[in-house]
Design a protein around this motif. Sequence first.
Motif, short mmCIF file in Angstrom:
data_model
loop_
_atom_site.label_atom_id
_atom_site.label_comp_id
_atom_site.label_asym_id
_atom_site.label_seq_id
_atom_site.Cartn_x
_atom_site.Cartn_y
_atom_site.Cartn_z
N SER A 223 52.84 48.70 42.48
CA SER A 223 51.41 48.59 42.23
C SER A 223 51.16 47.40 41.30
CB SER A 223 50.89 49.87 41.58
OG SER A 223 51.39 49.99 40.26
N SER A 224 49.91 47.00 41.18
CA SER A 224 49.57 45.90 40.29
C SER A 224 49.92 46.24 38.84
CB SER A 224 48.10 45.55 40.41
OG SER A 224 47.28 46.67 40.08
N GLY A 225 49.72 47.52 38.47
CA GLY A 225 50.08 47.95 37.12
C GLY A 225 51.57 47.86 36.86
N GLU B 176 56.19 44.90 34.49
CA GLU B 176 57.44 44.16 34.67
C GLU B 176 57.32 42.76 34.08
OE1 GLU B 176 60.55 43.07 38.26
OE2 GLU B 176 58.41 43.15 38.69
N ARG B 177 56.19 42.10 34.29
CA ARG B 177 56.00 40.77 33.72
C ARG B 177 55.98 40.82 32.20
NH1 ARG B 177 52.42 40.24 38.34
NH2 ARG B 177 50.63 40.86 37.08
N LYS B 178 55.35 41.84 31.65
CA LYS B 178 55.30 41.98 30.20
C LYS B 178 56.71 42.15 29.64
CE LYS B 178 53.11 44.68 26.52
NZ LYS B 178 52.14 45.78 26.21
N PRO C 214 51.61 30.55 32.04
CA PRO C 214 50.83 31.04 30.90
C PRO C 214 49.75 32.04 31.30
CG PRO C 214 51.25 28.72 30.64
CD PRO C 214 51.74 29.08 32.02
N ARG C 215 49.25 31.94 32.51
CA ARG C 215 48.24 32.91 32.97
C ARG C 215 48.74 34.33 32.78
NH1 ARG C 215 47.72 34.35 39.33
NH2 ARG C 215 46.69 36.34 39.06
N TYR C 216 50.01 34.57 33.09
CA TYR C 216 50.56 35.91 32.98
C TYR C 216 50.85 36.29 31.54
CZ TYR C 216 50.95 35.91 38.03
OH TYR C 216 50.65 35.88 39.37
N PHE C 217 51.08 35.29 30.69
CA PHE C 217 51.23 35.59 29.26
C PHE C 217 49.96 36.24 28.73
CE2 PHE C 217 50.48 34.62 24.84
CZ PHE C 217 51.69 34.94 24.23
N TYR C 218 48.83 35.61 28.98
CA TYR C 218 47.56 36.10 28.44
C TYR C 218 47.06 37.34 29.17
CZ TYR C 218 47.60 31.88 25.69
OH TYR C 218 47.96 30.89 24.80
N GLU C 219 47.71 37.72 30.23
CA GLU C 219 47.44 38.99 30.88
C GLU C 219 47.91 40.16 30.01
OE1 GLU C 219 48.52 40.27 35.32
OE2 GLU C 219 50.30 40.19 34.01
N SER C 220 48.96 39.90 29.20
CA SER C 220 49.58 40.98 28.41
C SER C 220 49.43 40.82 26.91
CB SER C 220 51.07 41.07 28.75
OG SER C 220 51.27 41.42 30.10
N PHE C 221 49.24 39.58 26.42
CA PHE C 221 49.23 39.33 24.97
C PHE C 221 48.07 38.41 24.61
CE2 PHE C 221 53.66 40.02 26.22
CZ PHE C 221 53.97 41.12 25.43
N VAL C 222 47.43 38.73 23.48
CA VAL C 222 46.29 37.91 23.07
C VAL C 222 46.75 36.60 22.44
CG1 VAL C 222 44.74 39.87 22.77
CG2 VAL C 222 46.13 39.11 20.84
N ASN C 223 47.95 36.60 21.84
CA ASN C 223 48.48 35.39 21.22
C ASN C 223 49.98 35.55 20.96
OD1 ASN C 223 48.69 37.03 18.90
ND2 ASN C 223 46.67 36.38 18.18
N SER C 224 50.58 34.52 20.39
CA SER C 224 52.02 34.55 20.14
C SER C 224 52.42 35.61 19.12
CB SER C 224 52.49 33.17 19.66
OG SER C 224 52.41 32.22 20.70
#
Length: 222
Positions: free
Chosen positions: A18-20, A25-27, A59-69
């Motif tokens: 699923s998308s979730g 997995e990406r996170k 980076p698109r997928y980074f900001y999908e899971s985290f607001v910043n570094s």
Amino acid sequence: MKATTSGTGQGRTYGGQSSGERQAERKERLIRAAIATYGEQGYRHTTVSDVCRMAGLTPRYFYESFVNSEALLIAAYKAVTRIALETQQAAASELDEAEPEARLQAMLSAYYALLRDKPTAARVFVTEMSGISPAVDVAFDHGLAKFARLLARTLDSEWRETDAPTLRETGAMHGLLAIARSWIARGCEEPIADVVAMAMPFCRLLIAKDSSPAMRDGNRPT
């Protein structure tokens, strides 16, 4: 690839995920990449692009899971802390019938072996969490508190935590941290048994009782 609608409410399914599930997995990939990258070159010298490149993501997928570094650093620290706690608990569980100090020695030995054998993770836990931001400081303190509780309860099953760490607990944990930092900086030269022997007195501080009633009451002796 055929897409179907997930019956779990987590979005469309691709390749059985699923998308979730794909986002989770990406996170996880980003967290693993952060541990490796921060461990190799340090948090302050690592960009979002560096982590994404290591993870094989944009980076698109980074900001999908985290607001910043900083949020990723905290997630990486929590992941390393969980591994370290699980390692210590596993070492202690093998000696359930042993004396508390023997179990503590086994836990510390497993902990220092982990720091030696996993240097990138060790750097995240030991050196990369200082002076970043108040939010990172809070996460770091929570991680140290978890270790303090585990060590104290190993030595004394009746030990009870307080609402806030005592000065003794803070001193004990930062003493242990200083030993770990110095040992790692020296290339883990000293045998683990020697490092454990140096760490044991700090652990005993966690459960020590004040001998003076005046000191227990917070008053200076006259």
